[in-house]
Each structure stands twice: as C-alpha cells, then as structure tokens.
Design a protein around this motif. Structure first.
Motif, mmCIF file in Angstrom:
data_model
loop_
_atom_site.group_PDB
_atom_site.id
_atom_site.type_symbol
_atom_site.label_atom_id
_atom_site.label_comp_id
_atom_site.label_asym_id
_atom_site.label_seq_id
_atom_site.Cartn_x
_atom_site.Cartn_y
_atom_site.Cartn_z
ATOM 1 N N PHE A 167 0.342 13.542 -9.370
ATOM 2 C CA PHE A 167 1.491 13.237 -10.231
ATOM 3 C C PHE A 167 1.183 12.107 -11.219
ATOM 4 N N THR A 168 -0.036 11.554 -11.161
ATOM 5 C CA THR A 168 -0.422 10.428 -12.007
ATOM 6 C C THR A 168 -1.467 10.895 -13.001
ATOM 7 N N PRO A 169 -1.380 10.540 -14.297
ATOM 8 C CA PRO A 169 -0.344 9.709 -14.931
ATOM 9 C C PRO A 169 0.708 10.529 -15.659
ATOM 10 N N ASP A 170 0.724 11.858 -15.462
ATOM 11 C CA ASP A 170 1.645 12.706 -16.218
ATOM 12 C C ASP A 170 3.106 12.399 -15.910
ATOM 13 N N ARG A 171 3.420 12.136 -14.619
ATOM 14 C CA ARG A 171 4.812 11.891 -14.240
ATOM 15 C C ARG A 171 5.017 10.480 -13.693
ATOM 16 N N ILE A 172 4.035 9.964 -12.965
ATOM 17 C CA ILE A 172 4.093 8.587 -12.474
ATOM 18 C C ILE A 172 3.162 7.738 -13.327
ATOM 19 N N MET A 173 3.714 6.730 -14.001
ATOM 20 C CA MET A 173 2.969 5.984 -15.009
ATOM 21 C C MET A 173 1.907 5.058 -14.429
ATOM 22 N N THR A 174 2.176 4.462 -13.278
ATOM 23 C CA THR A 174 1.268 3.484 -12.688
ATOM 24 C C THR A 174 0.489 4.112 -11.548
ATOM 25 N N ASN A 175 -0.818 3.894 -11.545
ATOM 26 C CA ASN A 175 -1.650 4.359 -10.451
ATOM 27 C C ASN A 175 -1.578 3.315 -9.332
ATOM 28 N N LYS A 204 0.835 -1.192 0.000
ATOM 29 C CA LYS A 204 0.000 0.000 0.000
ATOM 30 C C LYS A 204 0.875 1.250 0.000
ATOM 31 N N PHE A 205 0.662 2.118 -1.000
ATOM 32 C CA PHE A 205 1.352 3.404 -1.066
ATOM 33 C C PHE A 205 0.513 4.416 -0.276
ATOM 34 N N ASN A 206 1.028 4.822 0.895
ATOM 35 C CA ASN A 206 0.257 5.692 1.789
ATOM 36 C C ASN A 206 0.389 7.177 1.450
ATOM 37 N N THR A 207 1.325 7.541 0.606
ATOM 38 C CA THR A 207 1.476 8.937 0.176
ATOM 39 C C THR A 207 0.548 9.211 -1.003
ATOM 40 N N ASN A 233 11.598 13.161 -15.755
ATOM 41 C CA ASN A 233 10.216 13.542 -15.476
ATOM 42 C C ASN A 233 9.897 13.442 -13.989
ATOM 43 N N LEU A 234 10.504 12.467 -13.311
ATOM 44 C CA LEU A 234 10.243 12.289 -11.881
ATOM 45 C C LEU A 234 10.937 13.345 -11.031
ATOM 46 N N LEU A 235 12.055 13.896 -11.541
ATOM 47 C CA LEU A 235 12.852 14.824 -10.743
ATOM 48 C C LEU A 235 12.520 16.291 -10.992
ATOM 49 N N LYS A 236 11.664 16.587 -11.957
ATOM 50 C CA LYS A 236 11.370 17.988 -12.229
ATOM 51 C C LYS A 236 10.441 18.560 -11.152
ATOM 52 N N ASP A 237 10.322 19.869 -11.123
ATOM 53 C CA ASP A 237 9.455 20.551 -10.150
ATOM 54 C C ASP A 237 7.998 20.503 -10.608
ATOM 55 N N PRO A 238 7.050 20.435 -9.662
ATOM 56 C CA PRO A 238 7.247 20.383 -8.211
ATOM 57 C C PRO A 238 7.757 19.013 -7.772
ATOM 58 N N GLN A 280 13.214 -13.421 -6.329
ATOM 59 C CA GLN A 280 12.490 -12.898 -7.483
ATOM 60 C C GLN A 280 11.876 -11.543 -7.158
ATOM 61 N N ALA A 281 11.440 -10.823 -8.200
ATOM 62 C CA ALA A 281 10.864 -9.489 -8.031
ATOM 63 C C ALA A 281 9.703 -9.299 -8.986
ATOM 64 N N VAL A 282 8.779 -8.445 -8.606
ATOM 65 C CA VAL A 282 7.692 -7.999 -9.476
ATOM 66 C C VAL A 282 7.940 -6.533 -9.780
ATOM 67 N N SER A 283 7.944 -6.184 -11.064
ATOM 68 C CA SER A 283 8.339 -4.846 -11.497
ATOM 69 C C SER A 283 7.140 -4.089 -12.057
ATOM 70 N N PHE A 284 7.041 -2.807 -11.713
ATOM 71 C CA PHE A 284 5.999 -1.918 -12.218
ATOM 72 C C PHE A 284 6.652 -0.681 -12.833
ATOM 73 N N LEU A 285 6.063 -0.175 -13.913
ATOM 74 C CA LEU A 285 6.554 1.069 -14.501
ATOM 75 C C LEU A 285 6.300 2.218 -13.534
ATOM 76 N N PHE A 286 7.314 3.045 -13.335
ATOM 77 C CA PHE A 286 7.184 4.174 -12.406
ATOM 78 C C PHE A 286 7.229 5.503 -13.147
ATOM 79 N N GLY A 287 8.217 5.699 -13.997
ATOM 80 C CA GLY A 287 8.321 6.930 -14.768
ATOM 81 C C GLY A 287 9.732 7.097 -15.289
ATOM 82 N N THR A 288 9.961 8.141 -16.053
ATOM 83 C CA THR A 288 11.306 8.441 -16.532
ATOM 84 C C THR A 288 12.017 9.329 -15.526
#
Length: 250
Positions: free
Chosen positions: A115-123, A107-110, A149-154, A138-146
């Motif tokens: 920021f979704t979906p313009d900067r963060i690709m997955t809701n 669960k993402f509590n923040t 794009n993730l580091l720009k303001d705000p 093993q790992a499960v991978s989700f698209l987050f962003g470039t």
C-alpha cells in the motif's frame, strides 16, 4: 514488587505446595470422614490465604494503574487530521500521560509494503526512528494518506503496532496497539479554510472581469473604521435634514 505479579505468583505457589503436601498421603486412596474433618481447617485456612493474596494483587494492580495515570508517560498511536486539509489523515504518536516519554520506539508489525507509497504516504518500516523525547501532552505527526484513498479497495487490514518507551528515570514501558482504518468511514471532511478562500477569490475574479467588460470604472476607497462611521453619520444627518425639509415644505 512492581505491580505485584511476582509476589502473587510466589505466594500462590507456596499455598499450592502446602495443599499438595496435605493431600499427598491420601493419593490413590479414599479419605475417611475423620481425615476430612482433620483436613478441613487447613483447607479453609489455605483458601482464605489465597483469597487474601488475590485481593491484595488486584489492589496492587489498581494502584499501579492509578500511579501510571498520575505520574507516568502514556503513549498512544492513533489517526488524526490537519485543520488546513481535513481530507489528509495523519498518524499521531501522542503522549497522554503525566510525564515526558523518552526513546519512543514505534514498530508497525503489519506488512504495509503493497500500500506504500500509492495509498500510504509514509513508509513506516523505514522512516520511523526512535523519538528522543515527547513532552507531556505533545504529539509527533506523520503523513498517512487521504481518507478516500485509504478506504478504497482492496481494504487495508487492521494495523498492529508495538510501542516501547521510557520515563525520565529510565523505567521501560511497552504496549501493543491497533489502528483500524474502518473508523474513518463515517467521519466528515469539510473543505479546508484555504480551499474556501481560493473559491471565494475565484468568484470575485469572475465577477470583477464581468463588470470590467462593461466598461465600468472602479473606485477603491480605503479609510479607517472611525472615519467610515463619521462619514456614515454625516450622510445620515444630511438625508434626515433633507427629508424634514420636504415634510415642512409640504
């Protein structure tokens, strides 16, 4: 019992009650020297008992962590990347423990809605369902962003995550974790292999077009490596023989 928290609390409570019982008759009045001398052995015994319980509790905590590291699943949520596209940042749910993790619920509590979906690709509020099994290593991978794009303001705030999962015997685990996108600031992102191949093909196309405009013909010869080496050796021997013949003539 478990990691020793219940036992430590129970015994510490009993020792505190004994200590209160010893001092209760003297509440509101000063103790005489003889009374202090009578109470001193009891105070020392209770202190030693409390210290022994505390040391036992710490030993149980260390044993619990060692057992967890050696046999239990451990789920970590962290940022990653893809080899074919280094600029793309992924959210990885990785089992770094020694057993399979079952019913993994992240669960993402923040609040990331702005920021979704313009900067963060997955809701992550709607798209993350409990994962049935993540095997060891093993790992499960989700698209987050470039990265850019993730580091720009705000600036995206640190992301607080709550993780719940079980081992194969049904024992539950949980942890609170944090992802801070500022860790991406100093990381490099070289061009992906596919991008390098595309650039090389572009150069080859340009070079071929320039040569074709000069009315030159291309001859494409294909041969296996053994035949190529034998041809090279033959041409070398011919050139060597011709050189020796000129030297002999002179």
């Amino acid at each position: 019992m478990g990691d020793g928290k219940f036992a430590f609390g129970f015994i510490a409570g009993i020792l505190a009650l004994i200590l209160i019982y010893l001092f209760w008759p003297s509440v509101g009045s000063a103790l005489e020297v003889d009374q202090w001398i009578d109470l001193f052995p009891s105070i020392i015994a209770i202190s030693v008992a409390f210290l022994s319980v505390w040391l036992s509790y710490q030993a149980l905590q260390i044993q619990h962590r060692m057992r967890q590291a050696g046999t239990d699943p451990v789920i970590l949520v962290h940022l990653g990347s893809r080899e074919d596209e280094p600029l793309l940042v992924t959210a990885e749910i990785t089992n770094v423990g020694a057993g399979a993790a079952c019913n993994v619920d992240v669960k993402f509590n923040t609040d990331l809605s702005r920021f979704t979906p313009d900067r963060i690709m997955t809701n992550f509020e709607d798209d993350l369902y409990p994962i049935k099994v993540i095997p060891q290593g093993q790992a499960v991978s989700f698209l987050f962003g470039t990265g850019p794009n993730l580091l720009k303001d705000p600036q995206i705030p640190p992301i607080h995550i709550h993780v719940k999962y079980e081992d194969i015997e049904g024992m539950s685990y949980h942890s609170d974790q944090l992802i801070d996108l500022k860790e991406l600031t100093a990381q490099t992102a070289d061009k992906a292999p596919l991008a390098l191949i595309a650039a090389s093909l572009k150069k080859l196309e340009k070079h071929s077009s320039e040569r074709a405009r000069k009315d030159r013909k291309f001859h494409v010869i294909t041969q296996d490596i053994d035949h190529f080496r034998s041809e090279e050796q033959r041409r070398y021997e011919e050139q060597k023989a011709a050189y020796e013949a000129r030297q002999h003539k002179d």
